[in-house]
Motif scaffolding. Structure first.
Motif, short mmCIF file in Angstrom:
data_model
loop_
_atom_site.label_atom_id
_atom_site.label_comp_id
_atom_site.label_asym_id
_atom_site.label_seq_id
_atom_site.Cartn_x
_atom_site.Cartn_y
_atom_site.Cartn_z
N ASN A 575 9.50 -4.76 -3.18
CA ASN A 575 8.26 -5.35 -3.66
C ASN A 575 7.06 -4.66 -2.73
O ASN A 575 7.35 -4.61 -1.64
N PHE A 576 5.91 -4.82 -3.25
CA PHE A 576 4.69 -4.47 -2.96
C PHE A 576 4.71 -3.25 -2.01
O PHE A 576 5.00 -2.05 -2.66
N HIS A 577 4.68 -3.18 -0.85
CA HIS A 577 4.55 -1.80 0.05
C HIS A 577 5.98 -1.34 -0.23
O HIS A 577 5.84 0.00 0.17
N ASN A 578 6.87 -1.95 -0.10
CA ASN A 578 8.19 -1.23 -0.09
C ASN A 578 8.39 -0.25 -1.41
O ASN A 578 9.06 0.83 -1.14
N VAL A 579 7.90 -0.68 -2.44
CA VAL A 579 7.99 0.23 -3.56
C VAL A 579 7.10 1.59 -3.21
O VAL A 579 7.67 2.54 -3.40
#
Length: 1092
Positions: A575-579
């Protein structure tokens, strides 16, 4: 010249392998052999007169001992003919046998020296032969199995020299075989060298023998079977008898069989060692240096042995053994597998790297051992190195003894003990390498500070490598800590430094492993720390951290399990930053991991999971695009290669004639071959049209040859010449309409070709001048270039049309030096200068080639200084042309005459070597060719043009009448012949003839006599026709003037417009009526007539 030249080994080893062994060299050996077999020895009384001084004789022996070379051949032969040498034969023989001959020329010089000594001294070869046999036997039996590499190389060089000298002396007849086959010299020598060589250490010597002499010792049936030159086979017969050939071939075949078995065994051992290294890497994460060095040493020996085996196979015409393949085995290097995936091998591309430059950057790492002393790199001393070598040999023996059993636990423990100390809980260990002495002092600190400061600007491979070398000189535990802090403290805005910092770490890692391990551990700890922070402010730091890990992975510093662990953590919370972080990691090192056979499967699984998550999760389009881009970077889609266009043989032949073979020396041959093709075949005609239409594919220097071909071929095929000219003119106009920069070279070639066509009389001067005016006027409103008026097809800063015009004039401008054509060119040069003044300031290069062209055509021409002067001169030219049009009728035949005179002037004055003169033997055929004229249909002028012409002409005449009302008429003396009255009377009188008045002069008095000519005479008919034409012209002008006011009224009701100058068509020589623009400072005025 030495006859023993080294032949090249081609891939097709059975096709004319010995073609380089020329007949001249074989004849040279035969000649020397016959002389040595039946020598003519000199008279003893002659030898007594030779120099027998000790000084000169010992000096000659010293030269022999120093080495016989081809450079000293003449000097040695001269000394040999002038010295006695009777008392020194033993020393000379031993010196020749002990010498080393590096090149074929040196060996042949030694053979000639031995032959000269054999001519004088009958017992010389009896003295030389024992020394040669002793030298060969000593070297063969004195092989040092564990000798040093340099000593082994010296032994091989010396023995190669002895074998070549011994065999050459045998072939030229200086060495004789014994009575029995067992006493034959060559089989005996080979048996001594090869039969006892169980380890195949003498394989280089066997390769030397077969490379230079196998043609003499192979049976005839083998040579014939492999398509060798039959003449060479016949010439080599006198050298060696058939029994010796068979015995020698048998020894070589037996030796090759043992070599094949040895090669297969070495290949199997290498595969086992590769497999063992692979298992060790999987278990430990890296390979120990001792294990890697042992593997590289074995690989190097194996590759050399394989090359020698291939050479033996080539020259003996025997097949190579089939080496077993292990698909699961890949070659290893320190840190990670250095293999290629099946996809890369199949496609033959760069695999993990996008281009060759990137491959060099990540794979070719500087070895500090070549730049820095070993003591500064912490290398082991001699005792420790010997122990490590013994340990590697023991490991190698264990691998060879047991195939199925992997490396024993003891060796794994030794390898594990050699691993660098690990980092735990983010703290730097203090137990670093203590073998390197720690350097302290202000100078060291200053040097290190300079290195750290320069790291910020080290943005190329050479700069970062030099910093690594400098750091090695100031290396100690403290500087390594500070370097690690500097590397980890790179700014998150300077991501461009990460590849170079990673290369620095990879360069230092083999000798200072704590640097790489500490940096990787810190990056991994930072990754887990930032996973707990979800704020937006940490995104840049996260991206920097993950990119650093990816760059170190490509340098094989980061273990693969750390990278996959990071991917697993990211995908679990996708999610979010990890993508964004996941995509950044894959873009950095995903391609490297995917193309690596060890990590390919796991990388493909992660990519599959990534795509499934993108499909299942309702993701933002921005993140979906980032995922697609990352997957594309890892596994680019397969692209089909360029498909080579299929061409028929006749097309390939014609393309070869025009593109490759065409030159001045071959122009006649090419013309004959082109005439021989089937011109009635539509497919061949299409091919020829393509070749001659696309002139930009021809060499620029060969365009005049193409024009010559067109002119010659058009004699027999007129429609072909018309098509070439029409296509050339059409391509010029298309280039003006499109005005694309990428077609500039094409446009220059077309313009040059047009000029050459004029030189060979394929077009007339009218076409050339129409093209020149078209270059200046096309694309401008009403065909008038004006200053500060923008034209999309001819921008103010675009000067390429001037280059086109100069190219055309460079090709054919020399023809316009005399007559009316010279006047036309002068007028156009004035118009061109006015065109230049409507442009922006001319660049230096444009000004240079324009000035160069003008100076070539008109060296004494005065240049116009400003735009107003140019306009005034153009108007003056237009007025003079207008007056000339009504004084002299336009005759197309004048152009043909002017063109002919122009070409003759060029030939007489310039003597241009590029113009090819052809004279036909058959004069009648030439006359027929000259009479063949292609007529183009004239197009009728349109009604609108006639109306415009009449309107403008009437206005012009009225202005002329108004301006001359107040002029003072000048009385000019005119004494016309009073023939009009007589002609009128003759028309009304019933006489059969026409009466003319003949004006004569007798003394100071003029007399008129009446003459009656028949009415059907040519003079009378022309006179009457001229009078009738004049009357019709006066009537037409009168009608135009009287109707002027009515036309003015009609014109006022319609919108006024400038009348464009006559259209200069590029097809044919069509002429249309129109008006020519006159220029003035106040505006534009029109007058009938054009500038031509």
């Amino acid at each position: 010249m030495s006859p023993a030249l080294e032949p090249d080994v081609n891939e097709d080893k059975y096709q004319n392998l010995f073609s380089i062994e020329s007949k001249e060299q074989l004849n040279q050996r035969l000649k020397l052999r016959s002389a040595n077999t039946n020598p003519t020895r000199p008279d003893p009384s002659t030898l007594s007169n030779l120099d027998g001084s000790i000084k000169k004789n010992t000096g000659f022996i010293k030269k022999i001992k120093a080495g016989i070379t081809a450079v000293q051949a003449n000097s040695l032969k001269k000394d040999l003919l002038s010295l006695k040498l009777e008392k020194y034969l033993e020393e000379v023989a031993s010196s020749i046998a002990e010498g080393t001959y590096k090149t074929s020329a040196d060996v042949w010089t030694a053979v000639e020296i031995c032959s000269m000594l054999h001519y004088r001294f009958e017992n010389f070869m009896d003295l030389l032969k024992p020394h040669l046999l002793k030298s060969i036997s000593t070297l063969a039996n004195g092989i040092n199995m564990e000798g040093k590499e340099k000593e082994e190389q010296l032994r091989i060089v010396k023995e190669r020299s002895n074998i070549r000298l011994f065999t050459e002396l045998y072939l030229v007849g200086l060495l004789d075989d014994g009575a029995k086959l067992k006493e034959a010299l060559i089989p005996k020598m080979l048996f001594e060298l090869l039969a006892r060589d169980k380890e195949h250490l003498n394989i280089n010597l066997a390769v030397t023998f077969v490379k230079f002499f196998s043609i003499y010792f192979l049976p005839d049936e083998i040579l014939i079977e492999n398509n060798q030159d039959s003449q060479l086979i016949e010439l080599r017969q006198p050298f060696v008898t058939e029994p010796i050939i068979n015995e020698t071939n048998r020894i070589l075949n037996l030796y090759f069989n043992t070599v094949k078995n040895h090669l297969v065994k070495e290949h199997q051992k290498l595969q086992k060692q590769e497999k063992s290294n692979q298992e060790s890497f999987i278990a430990r994460g890296e390979i120990s240096e001792d294990r890697q060095e042992a593997y590289e040493k074995r690989l190097k020996l194996y590759e050399k042995f394989k090359i020698n085996t291939q050479s033996l196979s080539t020259y003996l015409f025997l097949e190579m053994p089939e080496l077993p393949k292990d698909e699961e085995t890949t070659r290893m290097t320190i840190g990670i597998v250095d293999g290629r995936s099946g996809k890369e091998e199949k496609e033959g591309n760069l695999g993990a790297w996008e281009n060759e430059e990137m491959k060099v950057f990540y794979e070719q790492i500087l070895d500090l051992a070549n730049q820095v002393p070993g003591v500064l790199l912490g290398k082991k001393n001699d005792d420790e190195s010997k122990q490590s070598e013994e340990a590697s040999v023991q490991v190698e023996d264990i691998i060879d003894a047991d195939v199925e059993t992997p490396v024993v636990n003891e060796t794994e423990e030794v390898a594990a003990s050699e691993l660098p100390p690990a980092q735990e809980d983010g703290e730097l260990k203090e137990d670093l390498d203590t073998d390197v002495p720690e350097i302290k002092g202000e100078s060291t600190q200053a040097t290190f500070t300079g290195i750290v400061n320069r790291m910020l600007n080290a943005l190329n491979r050479e700069a970062i490598d030099s910093l690594a070398v400098e750091f090695a000189f100031v290396n100690n535990k403290g500087t390594r800590k500070q370097l690690i802090q500097a590397l980890l403290g790179v700014s998150r805005q300077r991501l461009d430094l990460l590849p170079y910092y990673s290369r620095l770490i990879a360069t230092l890692n083999p000798y200072f492993p704590d640097v790489g391990s500490t940096v990787v551990a810190e990056l991994e700890r930072s990754f887990h720390y930032h996973q707990k922070k979800k704020e937006q402010v940490f995104i840049e730091e996260k991206l920097k951290n993950i990119r650093f890990i990816g760059e170190l992975t490509k340098f094989k510093v980061t273990p693969s399990h750390i990278v996959f662990h990071c991917l697993k953590v990211l995908l679990e919370d996708f999610n979010f930053h990890n993508v964004e972080i996941t995509c950044s990691l894959l873009e950095t090192c995903g391609r490297f991991l995917y193309f690596n056979p060890e990590t390919n499967v796991r990388t493909a699984n992660f990519l599959d999971i990534l795509l499934r998550k993108k499909t299942v999760l309702n993701m933002d389009p921005k993140y979906a695009f980032m995922i697609d881009n990352a997957v594309y970077e890892c596994n680019p889609p397969e692209t089909s290669g360029m498909v080579q266009k299929h061409r028929e043989p006749i097309e390939l032949f014609l393309r070869k004639l025009v593109y490759k073979d065409l030159s001045r020396s071959t122009i006649d041959v090419v013309l004959k071959l082109l005439r021989k093709v089937d011109w009635n075949d539509d497919s061949i005609r299409i091919i020829l049209n393509k070749l001659f239409f696309k002139t930009w594919k021809i060499k620029f220097s060969n365009l005049h040859l193409m024009a010559f071909l067109v002119s010659e071929l058009s004699r027999y095929y007129p429609d072909f010449g018309i098509g070439v000219v029409d296509n050339t003119l059409e391509s010029i106009r298309i280039g003006l309409e499109h005005n694309q920069f990428k077609h500039n070279q094409r446009r220059l070639a077309s313009m040059k070709f047009l000029g050459e066509l004029y030189n060979y009389r394929m077009v007339d001067s009218t076409t050339i001048f129409e093209t020149l005016y078209l270059l200046i006027r096309f694309g401008h409103e009403n065909g008038i270039p004006l200053p500060n008026v923008y034209s999309p097809l001819d921008a103010p800063d675009d000067f390429f049309r001037l280059r086109l015009a100069c190219t055309l004039l460079d090709a054919c401008g020399a023809c316009f030096r005399k007559g009316s054509l010279a006047k036309k060119l002068d007028d156009w040069l004035v118009f061109m200068q006015m065109y230049i003044f409507t442009k922006d300031p001319v660049p230096i290069d444009t000004e240079f080639f324009v000035m160069e062209t003008i100076e070539m055509l008109r060296p004494k021409m005065e240049f116009i200084s400003n735009y107003e002067q140019a306009v005034y001169m153009v108007n003056s030219i237009a007025r003079s042309q207008l007056q000339q049009q009504y004084v002299e009728p336009d005759d197309d035949n004048d152009n043909d005459l002017n063109d002919t005179m122009a070409h003759e002037n060029v030939v007489e004055e310039d003597g241009d070597p590029d113009v090819i003169e052809e004279k036909d033997d058959d004069e009648e055929e030439e006359e027929v060719d000259q009479d063949a004229v292609v007529h183009m249909k004239e197009q009728a002028a349109e009604e609108e043009e006639d109306e415009l012409f009449a309107r403008e002409f009437g206005r012009l005449m009225q202005q002329s009448i108004d301006s001359r009302k107040n002029e003072r008429k000048t009385v000019m003396f005119d004494a016309p012949v009073p023939t009009r009255k007589a002609i009128e009377e003759s028309q009304t009188s019933p006489q059969e003839g026409v009466t003319f008045s003949l004006l004569t002069r007798k003394g100071n008095k003029q007399q008129v006599k009446q003459m009656v000519l028949p009415s059907n005479s040519s003079f009378a008919i022309r006179t009457l026709s001229k009078q009738q034409a004049e009357q019709e012209e006066r009537g037409r002008l009168k009608e135009l003037v009287l109707n002027y006011e009515e036309r003015e009224r009609l014109q006022a009701e319609q919108p006024t417009e400038l009348i464009q100058a006559p259209t200069n068509t590029l097809r044919g020589t069509r002429r249309t009526r129109g008006t020519r623009i006159l220029w003035s400072n106040s505006g534009v005025h029109s007058q009938p007539n054009d500038f031509e």
